[in-house]
Structure formats: structure tokens, C-alpha cells
Design a protein around this motif. Structure first.
Motif, PDB file in Angstrom:
ATOM      1  N   ALA A 139       0.832  -1.202   0.000  1.00 44.81           N
ATOM      2  CA  ALA A 139       0.000   0.000   0.000  1.00 44.81           C
ATOM      3  C   ALA A 139       0.869   1.256   0.000  1.00 44.81           C
ATOM      4  O   ALA A 139       0.617   2.197  -0.758  1.00 44.81           O
ATOM      5  N   THR A 140       1.892   1.265   0.838  1.00 44.95           N
ATOM      6  CA  THR A 140       2.782   2.423   0.897  1.00 44.95           C
ATOM      7  C   THR A 140       3.459   2.662  -0.441  1.00 44.95           C
ATOM      8  O   THR A 140       3.506   3.796  -0.946  1.00 44.95           O
ATOM      9  N   GLU A 141       3.972   1.602  -1.060  1.00 40.41           N
ATOM     10  CA  GLU A 141       4.661   1.747  -2.348  1.00 40.41           C
ATOM     11  C   GLU A 141       3.699   2.223  -3.433  1.00 40.41           C
ATOM     12  O   GLU A 141       4.065   3.058  -4.276  1.00 40.41           O
ATOM     13  N   ALA A 142       2.472   1.711  -3.428  1.00 36.20           N
ATOM     14  CA  ALA A 142       1.501   2.108  -4.442  1.00 36.20           C
ATOM     15  C   ALA A 142       1.134   3.581  -4.299  1.00 36.20           C
ATOM     16  O   ALA A 142       1.090   4.320  -5.292  1.00 36.20           O
ATOM     17  N   VAL A 143       0.861   4.010  -3.079  1.00 37.42           N
ATOM     18  CA  VAL A 143       0.489   5.407  -2.848  1.00 37.42           C
ATOM     19  C   VAL A 143       1.658   6.326  -3.188  1.00 37.42           C
ATOM     20  O   VAL A 143       1.484   7.362  -3.834  1.00 37.42           O
ATOM     21  N   GLN A 144       2.857   5.963  -2.778  1.00 42.11           N
ATOM     22  CA  GLN A 144       4.022   6.787  -3.087  1.00 42.11           C
ATOM     23  C   GLN A 144       4.238   6.905  -4.586  1.00 42.11           C
ATOM     24  O   GLN A 144       4.563   7.983  -5.095  1.00 42.11           O
ATOM     25  N   ALA A 145       4.057   5.810  -5.319  1.00 35.54           N
ATOM     26  CA  ALA A 145       4.239   5.847  -6.777  1.00 35.54           C
ATOM     27  C   ALA A 145       3.191   6.723  -7.437  1.00 35.54           C
ATOM     28  O   ALA A 145       3.499   7.490  -8.368  1.00 35.54           O
ATOM     29  N   LEU A 146       1.941   6.648  -6.970  1.00 37.11           N
ATOM     30  CA  LEU A 146       0.886   7.467  -7.558  1.00 37.11           C
ATOM     31  C   LEU A 146       1.116   8.942  -7.254  1.00 37.11           C
ATOM     32  O   LEU A 146       0.931   9.802  -8.128  1.00 37.11           O
ATOM     33  N   VAL A 147       1.547   9.241  -6.046  1.00 34.64           N
ATOM     34  CA  VAL A 147       1.834  10.633  -5.683  1.00 34.64           C
ATOM     35  C   VAL A 147       2.982  11.168  -6.535  1.00 34.64           C
ATOM     36  O   VAL A 147       2.929  12.294  -7.054  1.00 34.64           O
ATOM     37  N   ALA A 148       4.034  10.360  -6.704  1.00 34.68           N
ATOM     38  CA  ALA A 148       5.190  10.808  -7.483  1.00 34.68           C
ATOM     39  C   ALA A 148       4.816  11.060  -8.939  1.00 34.68           C
ATOM     40  O   ALA A 148       5.296  12.018  -9.557  1.00 34.68           O
ATOM     41  N   ALA A 149       3.943  10.217  -9.497  1.00 37.05           N
ATOM     42  CA  ALA A 149       3.535  10.391 -10.891  1.00 37.05           C
ATOM     43  C   ALA A 149       2.589  11.565 -11.065  1.00 37.05           C
ATOM     44  O   ALA A 149       2.589  12.229 -12.101  1.00 37.05           O
ATOM     45  N   ASN A 150       1.745  11.812 -10.057  1.00 34.25           N
ATOM     46  CA  ASN A 150       0.784  12.921 -10.063  1.00 34.25           C
ATOM     47  C   ASN A 150       0.070  13.028 -11.414  1.00 34.25           C
ATOM     48  O   ASN A 150       0.132  14.067 -12.086  1.00 34.25           O
ATOM     49  N   PRO A 151      -0.633  11.965 -11.826  1.00 36.62           N
ATOM     50  CA  PRO A 151      -1.214  11.961 -13.179  1.00 36.62           C
ATOM     51  C   PRO A 151      -2.293  13.009 -13.414  1.00 36.62           C
ATOM     52  O   PRO A 151      -2.574  13.344 -14.565  1.00 36.62           O
ATOM     53  N   HIS A 152      -2.905  13.549 -12.367  1.00 38.50           N
ATOM     54  CA  HIS A 152      -3.890  14.615 -12.541  1.00 38.50           C
ATOM     55  C   HIS A 152      -3.237  15.997 -12.595  1.00 38.50           C
ATOM     56  O   HIS A 152      -3.927  16.997 -12.808  1.00 38.50           O
ATOM     57  N   GLY A 153      -1.931  16.054 -12.364  1.00 41.65           N
ATOM     58  CA  GLY A 153      -1.273  17.349 -12.321  1.00 41.65           C
ATOM     59  C   GLY A 153      -1.798  18.224 -11.196  1.00 41.65           C
ATOM     60  O   GLY A 153      -1.896  19.446 -11.331  1.00 41.65           O
ATOM     61  N   SER A 154      -2.108  17.618 -10.066  1.00 39.16           N
ATOM     62  CA  SER A 154      -2.725  18.332  -8.951  1.00 39.16           C
ATOM     63  C   SER A 154      -1.716  19.180  -8.188  1.00 39.16           C
ATOM     64  O   SER A 154      -0.550  18.813  -8.062  1.00 39.16           O
ATOM     65  N   ARG A 155      -2.192  20.292  -7.655  1.00 37.40           N
ATOM     66  CA  ARG A 155      -1.378  21.085  -6.735  1.00 37.40           C
ATOM     67  C   ARG A 155      -1.501  20.566  -5.314  1.00 37.40           C
ATOM     68  O   ARG A 155      -0.579  20.696  -4.516  1.00 37.40           O
ATOM     69  N   THR A 156      -2.678  19.997  -4.993  1.00 35.32           N
ATOM     70  CA  THR A 156      -2.882  19.415  -3.667  1.00 35.32           C
ATOM     71  C   THR A 156      -3.661  18.113  -3.800  1.00 35.32           C
ATOM     72  O   THR A 156      -4.529  17.969  -4.669  1.00 35.32           O
ATOM     73  N   LEU A 157      -3.330  17.178  -2.916  1.00 34.77           N
ATOM     74  CA  LEU A 157      -4.054  15.925  -2.804  1.00 34.77           C
ATOM     75  C   LEU A 157      -4.645  15.830  -1.403  1.00 34.77           C
ATOM     76  O   LEU A 157      -3.991  16.208  -0.428  1.00 34.77           O
ATOM     77  N   PHE A 158      -5.857  15.327  -1.305  1.00 26.03           N
ATOM     78  CA  PHE A 158      -6.496  15.070  -0.029  1.00 26.03           C
ATOM     79  C   PHE A 158      -6.651  13.567   0.146  1.00 26.03           C
ATOM     80  O   PHE A 158      -6.732  12.808  -0.822  1.00 26.03           O
ATOM     81  N   ALA A 159      -6.704  13.123   1.378  1.00 23.44           N
ATOM     82  CA  ALA A 159      -6.959  11.715   1.689  1.00 23.44           C
ATOM     83  C   ALA A 159      -7.468  11.643   3.113  1.00 23.44           C
ATOM     84  O   ALA A 159      -7.370  12.615   3.871  1.00 23.44           O
ATOM     85  N   GLU A 160      -8.023  10.495   3.468  1.00 21.06           N
ATOM     86  CA  GLU A 160      -8.462  10.305   4.838  1.00 21.06           C
ATOM     87  C   GLU A 160      -8.263   8.868   5.258  1.00 21.06           C
ATOM     88  O   GLU A 160      -8.106   7.969   4.429  1.00 21.06           O
ATOM     89  N   ALA A 161      -8.264   8.653   6.553  1.00 22.65           N
ATOM     90  CA  ALA A 161      -8.214   7.312   7.130  1.00 22.65           C
ATOM     91  C   ALA A 161      -9.185   7.265   8.292  1.00 22.65           C
ATOM     92  O   ALA A 161      -9.288   8.232   9.062  1.00 22.65           O
ATOM     93  N   PHE A 162      -9.899   6.168   8.423  1.00 21.08           N
ATOM     94  CA  PHE A 162     -10.731   5.993   9.603  1.00 21.08           C
ATOM     95  C   PHE A 162      -9.825   5.929  10.836  1.00 21.08           C
ATOM     96  O   PHE A 162      -8.739   5.338  10.792  1.00 21.08           O
ATOM     97  N   GLN A 163     -10.290   6.494  11.926  1.00 16.77           N
ATOM     98  CA  GLN A 163      -9.434   6.583  13.108  1.00 16.77           C
ATOM     99  C   GLN A 163      -9.175   5.237  13.769  1.00 16.77           C
ATOM    100  O   GLN A 163      -8.254   5.119  14.573  1.00 16.77           O
ATOM    101  N   ASP A 164      -9.971   4.210  13.431  1.00 12.97           N
ATOM    102  CA  ASP A 164      -9.677   2.875  13.944  1.00 12.97           C
ATOM    103  C   ASP A 164      -8.822   2.071  12.967  1.00 12.97           C
ATOM    104  O   ASP A 164      -8.669   0.865  13.111  1.00 12.97           O
ATOM    105  N   ASN A 165      -8.236   2.754  11.981  1.00 12.91           N
ATOM    106  CA  ASN A 165      -7.357   2.106  11.008  1.00 12.91           C
ATOM    107  C   ASN A 165      -6.043   2.887  10.913  1.00 12.91           C
ATOM    108  O   ASN A 165      -5.752   3.528   9.901  1.00 12.91           O
ATOM    109  N   PRO A 166      -5.223   2.854  11.961  1.00  9.90           N
ATOM    110  CA  PRO A 166      -3.989   3.637  11.946  1.00  9.90           C
ATOM    111  C   PRO A 166      -3.004   3.196  10.881  1.00  9.90           C
ATOM    112  O   PRO A 166      -2.132   3.974  10.472  1.00  9.90           O
ATOM    113  N   GLY A 167      -3.123   1.952  10.399  1.00 15.93           N
ATOM    114  CA  GLY A 167      -2.231   1.498   9.339  1.00 15.93           C
ATOM    115  C   GLY A 167      -2.387   2.326   8.078  1.00 15.93           C
ATOM    116  O   GLY A 167      -1.399   2.660   7.409  1.00 15.93           O
TER     117      GLY A 167
END
Length: 204
Positions: A139-167
Motif C-alpha cells: 500500500a505504501t509503495e503504491a500510494v508513493q508511486a501514484l503521488v510521485a507520478a501525479n497523473p492529474h497534475g494536482s497542486r494538492t491531494l487530499f486523503a483520509e483514514a478511519f481513526q480505527d485504522n492507523p495502518g
């Protein structure tokens, strides 16, 4: 494993698996061909029809479904096929990539990562991984690769995690996301609003 803006959400009237927010713009900046993104031990590639079986298998796991906003439990018949069809549609609202480790002998789909355009220069990142591949770093490698590629050309990315899922929160912070605040989002599988941590990643 999930994602949203810093808002409080009530039960949405959405299709199964559908986490989209705004419709695609009509100025030509909408859906197009998705690139394949190298990601170390695997590739991130667009979904294809043959992915529906593994998506159905993994998301039928209650633990996977309850880690997301939009995946129900139990999974309705045909839901995985509908999800893939929307991801392949030319007027889709969300770009979804399969985490494909077939060249490493680990399977054609381990999970997915996605980007939903919120505004022209802002996108929301999401991901889930089959439970058999948790705590492997995929999961970490996939997210890092997508962020590095930035295929939408975004200036900012948002994300969230449920608080009972610290991983999932750790995956985001490892990819350079910063904590933005607490919120809550509706989980279809839980049939409840769930507290979340919201994250922001400023791009280059």
C-alpha cells in the motif's frame, strides 16, 4: 483505507463502490487514457474486465469493506463488475489503478489506488489492499508511486483514514501527507458515520 475533504458526511445516496464527488469537466480536461505507472515490485495499471473476480474476492472480506466508505458488506451480486465498468468508462469521475504484481508472481491485482478530481488542481486519493497483502508495504509503495507520478497534475491531494485504522494513516504520512484535522465519513459497510483523520499533500 479511505479518503475525503474535511467535512462531516451523512449517509450518501450513491452507487455501490462509488466515491465520486464532482462530475468531470466539459472542457476536455476530463477522463482520458490512464498511464501505467511503475511502482517497484509491481505496476499501477488501469482496471480491465478480468479484474472483477479478484475485486469481488477481496472486497467480500468484511475487514476490507469496513475500511472504506463505499464498499458494502455483504457485496451485492454484480457490484464488482459494475465498479470495473465505471472505472473503464470514458466519462468516469474516478481514475482507478490496479496494483498488479503479476511480473513478481504475486497476482494480477493486490488492491487498488485511485484519484478523484475535486477541483481542476485538487484530487482525492484512495486505496485498499486485499487482506492477504496487509503489512507488506504494498500500500505504501503504491500510494508513493501514484503521488510521485501525479497523473492529474494536482497542486494538492487530499486523503483520509478511519481513526480505527492507523495502518492507513501511516501509509499516508509515509507518502508525505500532513494531518489536516478530524472529521467523519459515512461507511456503507458499517452503516454508520465513522471518525476520520483528514490529510493534505501539497505537490511540488
Amino acid at each position: 483505507m479511505n479518503q475525503t475533504r474535511l467535512v462531516t458526511k451523512s449517509a450518501p445516496d450513491v452507487q455501490v463502490f462509488d466515491r465520486t464527488t464532482e462530475p468531470r469537466p466539459a472542457d476536455g480536461s476530463g477522463a482520458g487514457a490512464q498511464q501505467t505507472i511503475p511502482a517497484g515490485r509491481f505496476l499501477l495499471r488501469p482496471l480491465r474486465e478480468s479484474d472483477a473476480g479478484l475485486i469481488r474476492l477481496y472486497t467480500a472480506d468484511r475487514r476490507v469493506a469496513e475500511g472504506t466508505r463505499a464498499i458494502p458488506h455483504p457485496l451485492p451480486p454484480g457490484a464488482a463488475r459494475q465498479y470495473v465498468a465505471r472505472a473503464m468508462s470514458p466519462d468516469r469521475n474516478e481514475d482507478v489503478w490496479a496494483i498488479d504484481a503479476s511480473e513478481s508472481g504475486l497476482g494480477e491485482l493486490l488492491g487498488v489506488v485511485s484519484l478523484t478530481r475535486i477541483e481542476p488542481e485538487q484530487s482525492e486519493l484512495g486505496f485498499w489492499i486485499g487482506s492477504g497483502f496487509w503489512n507488506t508495504g504494498f500500500a505504501t509503495e503504491a500510494v508513493q508511486a501514484l503521488v510521485a507520478a501525479n497523473p492529474h497534475g494536482s497542486r494538492t491531494l487530499f486523503a483520509e483514514a478511519f481513526q480505527d485504522n492507523p495502518g492507513s494513516a501511516k501509509v499516508l504520512t509515509n507518502a508525505g501527507f500532513s494531518y489536516l484535522g478530524d472529521a467523519e465519513s459515512w461507511s456503507v459497510a458499517r452503516d454508520a458515520r465513522v471518525p476520520t483523520w483528514t490529510y493534505l499533500r501539497r505537490m511540488g
